[in-house]
Design an enzyme around this catalytic site. Structure first.
Site, PDB file in Angstrom:
ATOM      1  N   HIS A 143       0.491  -7.383  -7.627  1.00 59.05           N
ATOM      2  CA  HIS A 143      -0.861  -6.895  -7.933  1.00 59.05           C
ATOM      3  C   HIS A 143      -0.784  -5.927  -9.117  1.00 59.05           C
ATOM      4  O   HIS A 143       0.302  -5.700  -9.663  1.00 59.05           O
ATOM      5  CB  HIS A 143      -1.540  -6.299  -6.708  1.00 59.05           C
ATOM      6  CG  HIS A 143      -0.879  -5.101  -6.086  1.00 59.05           C
ATOM      7  ND1 HIS A 143      -0.617  -3.952  -6.779  1.00 59.05           N
ATOM      8  CD2 HIS A 143      -0.442  -4.889  -4.822  1.00 59.05           C
ATOM      9  CE1 HIS A 143      -0.059  -3.065  -5.970  1.00 59.05           C
ATOM     10  NE2 HIS A 143       0.077  -3.620  -4.774  1.00 59.05           N
ATOM     11  N   HIS A 170       1.983  -3.202  -9.266  1.00 55.44           N
ATOM     12  CA  HIS A 170       3.316  -3.644  -9.700  1.00 55.44           C
ATOM     13  C   HIS A 170       3.292  -3.954 -11.200  1.00 55.44           C
ATOM     14  O   HIS A 170       4.243  -3.664 -11.930  1.00 55.44           O
ATOM     15  CB  HIS A 170       3.755  -4.908  -8.955  1.00 55.44           C
ATOM     16  CG  HIS A 170       3.629  -4.819  -7.458  1.00 55.44           C
ATOM     17  ND1 HIS A 170       2.762  -5.605  -6.739  1.00 55.44           N
ATOM     18  CD2 HIS A 170       4.251  -4.021  -6.562  1.00 55.44           C
ATOM     19  CE1 HIS A 170       2.869  -5.307  -5.460  1.00 55.44           C
ATOM     20  NE2 HIS A 170       3.762  -4.345  -5.319  1.00 55.44           N
ATOM     21  N   CYS A 197       9.401   3.409  10.159  1.00 57.30           N
ATOM     22  CA  CYS A 197       8.199   2.728   9.663  1.00 57.30           C
ATOM     23  C   CYS A 197       8.656   1.476   8.924  1.00 57.30           C
ATOM     24  O   CYS A 197       9.406   1.571   7.950  1.00 57.30           O
ATOM     25  CB  CYS A 197       7.413   3.626   8.711  1.00 57.30           C
ATOM     26  SG  CYS A 197       6.151   2.708   7.805  1.00 57.30           S
ATOM     27  N   CYS A 257       7.588   1.292   5.173  1.00 61.53           N
ATOM     28  CA  CYS A 257       8.449   2.035   4.243  1.00 61.53           C
ATOM     29  C   CYS A 257       9.890   1.568   4.339  1.00 61.53           C
ATOM     30  O   CYS A 257      10.686   1.876   3.465  1.00 61.53           O
ATOM     31  CB  CYS A 257       8.450   3.523   4.565  1.00 61.53           C
ATOM     32  SG  CYS A 257       6.858   4.308   4.380  1.00 61.53           S
ATOM     33  N   CYS A 304       2.507   6.996   9.964  1.00 61.61           N
ATOM     34  CA  CYS A 304       3.121   7.083   8.646  1.00 61.61           C
ATOM     35  C   CYS A 304       2.037   7.450   7.631  1.00 61.61           C
ATOM     36  O   CYS A 304       1.001   6.800   7.584  1.00 61.61           O
ATOM     37  CB  CYS A 304       3.751   5.730   8.275  1.00 61.61           C
ATOM     38  SG  CYS A 304       3.993   5.550   6.501  1.00 61.61           S
ATOM     39  N   HIS A 315       1.399   4.246   5.232  1.00 64.15           N
ATOM     40  CA  HIS A 315       0.908   2.973   5.757  1.00 64.15           C
ATOM     41  C   HIS A 315      -0.107   3.135   6.875  1.00 64.15           C
ATOM     42  O   HIS A 315      -0.723   2.159   7.298  1.00 64.15           O
ATOM     43  CB  HIS A 315       2.084   2.106   6.218  1.00 64.15           C
ATOM     44  CG  HIS A 315       2.943   1.674   5.075  1.00 64.15           C
ATOM     45  ND1 HIS A 315       4.038   2.397   4.658  1.00 64.15           N
ATOM     46  CD2 HIS A 315       2.842   0.621   4.234  1.00 64.15           C
ATOM     47  CE1 HIS A 315       4.571   1.799   3.609  1.00 64.15           C
ATOM     48  NE2 HIS A 315       3.873   0.732   3.330  1.00 64.15           N
ATOM     49  N   LYS A 354      -7.624   2.745  -2.359  1.00 66.32           N
ATOM     50  CA  LYS A 354      -6.227   2.352  -2.235  1.00 66.32           C
ATOM     51  C   LYS A 354      -6.115   0.819  -2.323  1.00 66.32           C
ATOM     52  O   LYS A 354      -6.983   0.122  -1.778  1.00 66.32           O
ATOM     53  CB  LYS A 354      -5.762   2.843  -0.852  1.00 66.32           C
ATOM     54  CG  LYS A 354      -4.314   2.676  -0.619  1.00 66.32           C
ATOM     55  CD  LYS A 354      -3.927   3.224   0.752  1.00 66.32           C
ATOM     56  CE  LYS A 354      -2.527   2.749   0.988  1.00 66.32           C
ATOM     57  NZ  LYS A 354      -2.035   2.604   2.250  1.00 66.32           N
ATOM     58  N   LYS A 384      -4.255  -5.093   1.220  1.00 62.96           N
ATOM     59  CA  LYS A 384      -4.668  -6.430   1.623  1.00 62.96           C
ATOM     60  C   LYS A 384      -5.909  -6.368   2.499  1.00 62.96           C
ATOM     61  O   LYS A 384      -6.831  -7.148   2.348  1.00 62.96           O
ATOM     62  CB  LYS A 384      -3.528  -7.070   2.432  1.00 62.96           C
ATOM     63  CG  LYS A 384      -2.803  -8.174   1.702  1.00 62.96           C
ATOM     64  CD  LYS A 384      -2.007  -8.980   2.698  1.00 62.96           C
ATOM     65  CE  LYS A 384      -0.606  -9.222   2.199  1.00 62.96           C
ATOM     66  NZ  LYS A 384       0.304  -9.741   3.197  1.00 62.96           N
TER      67      LYS A 384
END
Ligand code: MSP
Length: 604
Positions: A18, A21, A127, A130, A144, A147, A285, A288
């Site tokens: 995405h 990245h 997690c 992570c 976490c 996440h 953020k 998905k």
């Protein structure tokens, strides 16, 4: 020749690339290209982190039995995305490659030989997002912080790495080398973290089915971060890395664990780790579940790779958090690339073509502009050495802006009538500014710069060309072509459509249908007959999608069906609903739900 070794993180393959990245990778690419242009011996490494438990989960979810086949398909996808974005990496590392496994084992054994790996029992909160452990104190509401999921309590017989042993040496290194961790705020964060004390960490996981085995102990897999970080050692002759580019999410792995591993192994530390900020999409953020994962390939197809690259680098001050929005991208395209850069280049080149028969006039260079621009280019150079990529690009645009002002102030079209020399000086100076822009933009927008070089009839070979006004009289240019087309904003386009009320929309009964069976309609090239489960009933639906989908590939998919459409007969088959699909120049793409939902669920 100076060596320059630059890396990106190696990305997980449970997700598609995405723009987050793409951001890291594009910035690293621009830096790699700039160093090549300076004549440095560059090695630019990116790749994939495939040995994570996330890979297993994702492969299962997508129905792959062969995990490696899943990894291969994702590797193709990531590599083709980088190609489309014009990423010039020198190698592409995949952690499932044998060459990588060997390096990991070698490093593991080297650290073990130092006495820094021992066996013990580990109990901690892990997690999976992570791939790392948390302490109770680090959690937010028991979850976490990254996440927002509850970590699992793990208790295992593992191998441990003596991280605690390296706290002092690491702190000393960080304090003695202010350049080591950047930006400053991240450096302070790491210092504070180390000062709170470091505990030894578990570096293997028991009873795992995917990953690199501890030699002689199948099932005892090397922890994915120990494995992944080792990728950076791949091009041995280029080590130490000049810079690891990462984002702030993986700061501790890179700035605490990685250097401690290297200290233990007696390997030189990377020279710099730069952790940039996080991108949001339209203020949210990227995730998905929010459905806002923007595919860089879509953006490239719509706007071109260079426009996407320009936007990403220019929009976010490198190191800070930033936001992506398509409206923002369009504004930069229209207001900066088209109106400032494109406009300056085009008016200069068309002037040379129309008034001087495409040959640069006889004249001298304006010394004041020459001095000013050379200083600017030196500033750009300094900024790039300090990784201030967004500021460097801003400074390049300032050259184009200055060029426009200068052209406007000289009024060469008028000067040509009375003061031919003044007109020639202006145009010769401007032609050199265009050439300087072309060289300076090469690392950031390689295709645009190549087009421009063609129009100017120059060859870009070295960054030094950005500092010289060497295009002289009689140089013949090529045919000018506009570099950027302005785009109508998405907002304007939207307003053109006819608005409907919510009641009108409510008349549509769209439902999720699970495809139970599908077959081609005989004698038709396009039509497929589907049997769909709509919860309380089954429907036959005829859809013209056979050019893109085979009947078998549709079975099991949750499609969107307009359920209250009058039946229609197509090639002798009665269709009791319509399947929703999108269509562009590449063909149709059907709409499916991104997780399994009950057949018959209403779509609103
Ligand atoms: N596999 C590990 C890295 C191992 S490196 C030895 C990993 N992978 S990841 O796929 O989650 O990639 C994280 C990195 O992707 C970030 O550090 C950053 O470079 C990039 N980004 C992912 N999302 C991002 C944003 N929303 N914004 C900016 N960069 C982002 O962690």
């Amino acid at each position: 020749m100076a060596k320059f070794y630059i890396t990106t993180p190696i990305y997980y393959i449970n997700s598609v690339p995405h723009i987050g990245h793409a951001y890291t990778t594009v910035v690293a690419d621009a830096l790699a290209r700039w160093h090549r242009l300076r004549g440095d011996d560059v090695f630019f490494l990116t790749g994939l982190d495939e040995n994570s438990a996330k890979t297993l989960e994702a492969a299962k979810e997508k129905g792959f039995k062969d995990i490696q086949a899943y990894a291969d398909s994702m590797a193709n996808l990531w590599q083709s995305t980088w190609k489309i974005l014009n990423i010039s990496n020198d190698d592409f590392v995949r952690t499932t490659q044998e060459r990588h496994r060997k390096n990991v084992i070698e490093l593991f054994e080297r650290i073990r030989a130092r006495g820094d790996i021992y066996k013990g029992t580990y109990e901690g909160l892990y997690c999976e997002g992570c791939e790392g452990y948390y302490t109770e104190a680090e959690l937010v509401d028991g979850k976490c912080p990254l996440h927002l999921t509850k970590p699992k309590l793990l208790k295992e017989e593992n191998y441990f790495f003596r991280l605690s042993k390296y706290a002092d040496a690491l702190l000393k290194h960080i304090e003695e080398n202010p350049e080591f961790i950047q930006p400053e705020a991240r450096r302070n964060e790491v210092i504070n973290f180390i000062k709170q004390g470091l505990k030894d960490i578990s570096i293997t996981r028991q009873n795992q089915h995917w990953g690199i085995d501890v030699p002689g102990e199948p099932g005892q897999k090397i922890w994915v971060w120990f494995d992944a970080l080792t990728n950076y050692l791949l091009p041995k002759q280029y080590w130490p890395a000049d810079v690891h580019i990462i984002a702030k999410d993986i700061l501790r792995f890179h700035c605490v664990i990685w250097p401690s591993m290297l200290l233990s192994a007696g390997i030189e530390l990377p020279k710099k780790i730069f952790a940039h900020g996080f991108l949001t999409v339209e203020g949210q953020k990227i995730s998905k579940s929010l459905g806002n994962v923007i595919d860089p390939v879509y953006l490239v197809e719509k706007y071109s790779a260079d426009v996407v690259r320009y936007f990403l680098i220019r929009e976010v001050s490198f190191g800070q958090d930033g936001n992506f929005s398509e409206a923002g991208l369009e504004a930069r395209l229209n207001d900066e690339l088209a109106d400032v850069l494109g406009n300056f280049v085009h008016r200069v080149l068309t002037f040379i073509r129309d008034r001087y028969g495409s040959r640069l006039p006889n004249g001298k260079i304006d010394g004041k502009i020459e001095g000013e621009i050379k200083k600017r280019v030196e500033r750009i150079e300094q900024m790039l050495l300090e990784l201030k990529v967004s500021q460097a690009l801003e400074e390049i645009m300032a050259i184009a802006r200055r060029g426009n002002e200068y052209f406007q102030a000289c009024r060469p079209w008028e000067a040509l009538k009375r003061e031919k020399e003044k007109a020639a000086e202006c145009i010769l100076t401007c032609a050199n500014l265009v050439k300087i822009l072309c060289v300076a933009l090469t690392p950031f927008m390689p295709s645009t710069a190549a087009k421009l070089a063609h129009q100017l009839a120059v060859e870009v070979k070295s960054w030094e060309q950005a500092k010289s006004f060497d295009l002289g009289p009689e140089h013949q240019i090529g045919e000018p072509v506009a570099l950027f087309a302005k785009i109508k904003s998405s907002g304007e386009e939207k307003r053109e459509g006819k608005l409907i009320s919510i009641d009108e929309f409510g008349k549509l009964d769209i439902r999720v249908g699970r495809v139970i069976a599908a077959e081609m309609i005989p004698k038709s090239k396009k039509l497929i007959k589907l049997e769909a489960d709509l919860g309380k009933e089954r429907r036959t639906i005829v859809a013209g999608i056979a050019e893109k989908y085979s009947p078998e590939s549709l079975v099991g998919k949750n499609i969107a069906v307009v359920a209250n459409l009058e039946p229609a007969k197509l090639m002798g088959v009665v269709s009791e609903g319509m399947l929703l699909a999108a269509e562009d120049e590449n063909g149709v793409s059907i709409l499916v739900t991104d997780r399994p939902v009950q057949p018959g669920s209403k779509v609103r």
